[in-house]
Design an enzyme around this catalytic site. Structure first.
Site, PDB file in Angstrom:
ATOM      1  CD  GLU A 105      -1.738  -2.380   1.616  1.00 31.87           C
ATOM      2  OE1 GLU A 105      -0.536  -2.627   1.899  1.00 31.87           O
ATOM      3  OE2 GLU A 105      -2.650  -3.216   1.755  1.00 31.87           O
ATOM      4  CG  MET A 163      22.740  12.265   2.950  1.00 31.86           C
ATOM      5  SD  MET A 163      23.981  13.370   2.212  1.00 31.86           S
ATOM      6  CE  MET A 163      23.096  13.996   0.782  1.00 31.86           C
ATOM      7  CE  LYS A 197     -17.190  -6.423   3.805  1.00 28.14           C
ATOM      8  NZ  LYS A 197     -16.558  -7.724   4.046  1.00 28.14           N
ATOM      9  CG  PHE A 199      -9.626  -9.544  11.387  1.00 24.30           C
ATOM     10  CD1 PHE A 199      -8.360  -9.948  11.790  1.00 24.30           C
ATOM     11  CD2 PHE A 199      -9.931  -9.562  10.032  1.00 24.30           C
ATOM     12  CE1 PHE A 199      -7.423 -10.374  10.860  1.00 24.30           C
ATOM     13  CE2 PHE A 199      -8.987  -9.992   9.092  1.00 24.30           C
ATOM     14  CZ  PHE A 199      -7.738 -10.397   9.513  1.00 24.30           C
ATOM     15  CD  GLN A 200      -7.352  -7.209   7.679  1.00 26.99           C
ATOM     16  OE1 GLN A 200      -8.276  -6.964   6.920  1.00 26.99           O
ATOM     17  NE2 GLN A 200      -6.205  -7.723   7.270  1.00 26.99           N
TER      18      GLN A 200
END
Lengths: 573, 163
Positions: free
Chosen positions: A51, A481, A163, A113-114
């Site tokens: 993502e 760097m 949802k 969940f999630q």
């Protein structure tokens, strides 16, 4: 009126906003939405492999086109993976709309969940966020999100959708709002003409002036006007890292990038100026060095669309809040009305001084006669081979600074890098966004073996969508760097900055179905690059081994003024 | 310098957290905070007090104004204004102290709103320094519990903060 489910409303609203590409990754909380995507063909979904890459790809798309980038992720880990990309877009004021799934609304707060509080997590890194509470609000929320993301100072906007609000069983009338009106959000439409007039008076009085132009000129589509104003006045122009390309690098009035790794002449011009006109720049610490020692003799005109940026780090004498395009247009009109010229004698002396400074350093570096090539040479070769006409994305580190210093940009929206947040792993996914926006353009991702490994999985996405990006991996087998700072400030103790166990990038590229080319001798470089760029329909991963001991110079000395710089490992101002 | 910033904002979920979050995110302090809907229940009025020099306050107000849900705001301390805070305080009230506490409450024009054989619960309104002065007068050893509402404020005269 047509009746749609929440998921269908969302996708229809994206269509009505003119969205062509949606970068995302499916998961439980967004399955209704993915089903709606499947049943239409106007919005193309690009399936990334992580993502974070979805947000960077949308970001690259937005930077190259000026249109908002759009992202869709699921709840929980899908959403949190997007956070770095959202923060990257926020720091660089990039228009983006991120849709995140959420657990069903009656489960919110149950540690389902999630489940994660995405609105809460994102609060400091978005311009605004919405939580969908009623399905019928979806069209209006989408409309508002795009309006907020793209107007005023642009930025990312989050829409979190539980949802159950997208469920296919619930169908409601759909109407896309024609207009959006928010009593609490009215971006400034015009700069104050009295202030612009005051600025014109200061410009006419100046003896040692400079125009300091930043990313706001790029995002405000004001490059042509800025160039016109600069040419009308004959003043030197410097760009920030984010502003590169808004004024042509090969114009004789250009003195290069300023700041930590800016040119000697740009930093000297700034330090000695009696008038600084900052346009769409924010006096970031990487561009000012120590703000208390900043440009002691300068009167400062500051033009920016965001009032909170003005006098935030450095006090402005003539603040002008407004869209840079409109302000510069009015300024040009007032200059014509005024009809006069700045003090030509003083300006002549100022240019003499500047030409002297140009000779002092001139971005010089030493070439190894029979050893490893220098990273600067790679960027120079890239410019020659692409005729300076590529979209160049970069990651973060030495290679980013070399690309900024040596590529040379003559158009805006060609240089795409994470300037504010400094996000390693940005370059490849950003290049995907650019290539999708402009399928026929030459897109090069200048990266290093450290950064590229932060989103290397996207080689798979590139294969799936046939994106012929050219990856220029400047391989110095170290986090360059970090190591440069360790060399300069930590007695050369290279704590965790050496990259052991690097993969064979050629084989890696090949295993993803791409072309890999390894180069370790300078004499092979240009030929190999020509070959890579001639493969128009293939992604080519060029793994280019360079001198690992090279540093980026000039480099401003910490806590110093603009003029305090290291010019090489042994010389300082 | 102490400032009272009064904000008119959309009465929407999440708006308060954005205001409060801004302070911690940008490294500013909130001394007191009070918020409730106005006569128009789509709008909330939030009043907060903070400390800072002119430059800090300018930065705070600019950033607050950038929040999408903030409709308008005013720094009340820039002009003449009225500020009030409500305090409920439980004090020990036994023996000789009982009459003394009552006298002090009267002097400060407070009200005793609940009584037991050993405790008075006092309600007091006024500017914050008046409430501080009452606590001092009672003596900290007598105080059992203090709850203060935080400052509410409004400008004097005809100036109004409305849309």
């Amino acid at each position: 009126m047509e009746k749609l489910s929440g998921a269908e409303m969302l996708i229809r609203a994206l269509q009505d906003e003119g969205v062509e590409h949606l970068f995302g990754y499916p998961g439980g909380a967004v399955l209704h939405i993915y089903d709606a995507i499947f049943q239409q063909d106007k919005v193309q979904h690009i399936l990334v492999r992580h993502e974070q890459a979805a947000t960077h790809a949308a970001d690259g798309y937005a930077r190259a086109t000026g249109k908002p980038g759009v992202v869709l992720v699921t709840s929980g880990p899908g959403a949190t993976n997007a956070v770095t990309g959202i923060a990257t877009a926020y720091m660089d004021s990039i228009p983006m709309v991120v849709v995140s799934g959420q657990v069903r609304s009656d489960w919110i707060g149950d540690d389902a969940f999630q489940e994660t509080d995405m609105v809460g997590i994102c609060r400091p890194i978005v311009k605004h966020s919405f939580m969908v509470r009623r399905t019928e609000d979806i069209p209006e929320i989408v409309r508002k999100a795009f309006y907020i993301a793209t107007t005023g100072r642009p930025g990312p906007v989050l829409i979190d959708i539980p949802k159950d609000k997208t469920a296919p069983q619930v169908k409601l009338p759909y109407e896309f709002p024609k207009k959006v009106k928010m009593r609490s959000y009215t971006p400034v439409a015009r700069g104050h003409s009295g202030q612009i007039r005051k600025a014109v008076e200061e410009l006419m009085k100046a003896k040692r002036p400079v125009i300091y132009a930043g990313g706001g000129v790029v995002s405000g589509n004001a490059s042509e006007l800025l160039t016109a104003v600069a040419h009308r006045l004959g003043f030197p122009v410097t760009n920030t890292l984010m502003g590169l390309g808004c004024f042509p690098y090969n114009d004789k009035q250009f003195v290069g990038m300023l700041g930590m790794h800016g040119t000697y002449e740009a930093n000297m011009v700034m330090h000695n100026a009696d008038l600084i006109m900052a346009v769409g720049a924010r006096f970031d610490d990487r561009a000012t060095n120590d703000a208390s020692k900043y440009c002691p003799g300068a009167t400062i005109i500051h033009i920016d669309v965001d009032p909170a940026t003005i006098s935030k780090n450095v006090r402005a004498d003539v603040p002008i809040v407004g869209p840079v395009q409109q302000v510069l247009e009015d300024m040009l009109g007032m200059l014509d009305e005024h009809g006069g010229q700045p003090d030509q004698k003083a300006l002549g002396r100022w240019w003499e001084e500047i030409e002297g400074w140009r000779k002092v350093h001139g971005l010089r570096f030493e070439v190894n006669e029979d050893g490893l090539m220098k990273p600067q040479q790679v960027v120079q070769a890239l410019h020659r081979v692409t005729k300076g006409d590529a979209y160049v994305t970069s990651d973060v580190g030495q290679h980013q600074m070399f690309a900024a210093q040596f590529y040379g940009f003559d158009k805006p929206r060609r240089w795409i890098n994470s300037g504010g947040l400094g996000t390693m792993g940005f370059g490849l996914p950003a290049a995907m966004g650019v290539q999708l926006a402009f399928p026929d353009a030459t897109v090069a991702c200048v990266t290093g073996e450290g950064s590229i490994q932060m989103n290397i999985q996207e080689l798979s996405t590139c294969l799936q969508y046939g994106l012929p990006i050219k990856i220029i991996n400047i391989n110095n087998q170290a986090l360059g760097m970090v190591r440069q700072w360790q060399d300069m400030q930590y007695g050369g103790r290279h704590s965790s900055s050496y990259m052991e166990s690097l993969p064979d990038f050629v084989k890696l590229a090949e295993s993803y179905g791409h072309v890999g080319i390894k180069v370790d001798r300078f004499e092979d470089l240009e030929g190999a690059m020509e070959k890579a760029f001639s493969l128009k329909d293939r992604l080519v991963f060029m793994d280019i081994y360079v001198d690992p001991t090279e540093h980026v110079y000039p480099m401003q000395i910490a806590d110093g003024a603009m003029r305090d710089m290291w010019l090489s490992k042994t010389e300082r101002t | 310098m102490r400032r009272i910033i009064s904000i008119l904002m959309e009465n929407e979920p999440g708006a308060l957290s954005r205001v409060v979050g801004l302070f911690s995110q940008r490294g500013y302090n909130i001394e007191t905070l009070t918020v409730a809907p106005t006569e128009d229940n789509t709008l909330s009025r939030l009043t907060l007090t903070t400390f800072g020099d002119d430059r800090t306050i300018e930065r705070i107000t600019k950033h607050l104004n950038k929040l999408i849900e903030v409709v308008k705001l005013v720094d009340l301390t820039e002009g003449s204004h009225i500020e009030r805070e409500l305090m409920l305080i439980k004090v020990k009230a036994t023996g000789a102290q009982r009459a003394e506490v009552k006298r002090t409450v009267d002097i400060f024009r407070g009200q005793i709103v609940d009584v037991t054989s050993s405790v008075y619960t006092v309600q007091l309104t006024g500017a914050s320094d008046k409430l501080d002065a009452f606590i001092n007068a009672i003596g900290e050893t007598q105080v059992l519990e203090v709850v203060r509402s935080g400052v509410s404020g409004i400008s004097r005269g005809e100036k109004v903060l409305s849309i």
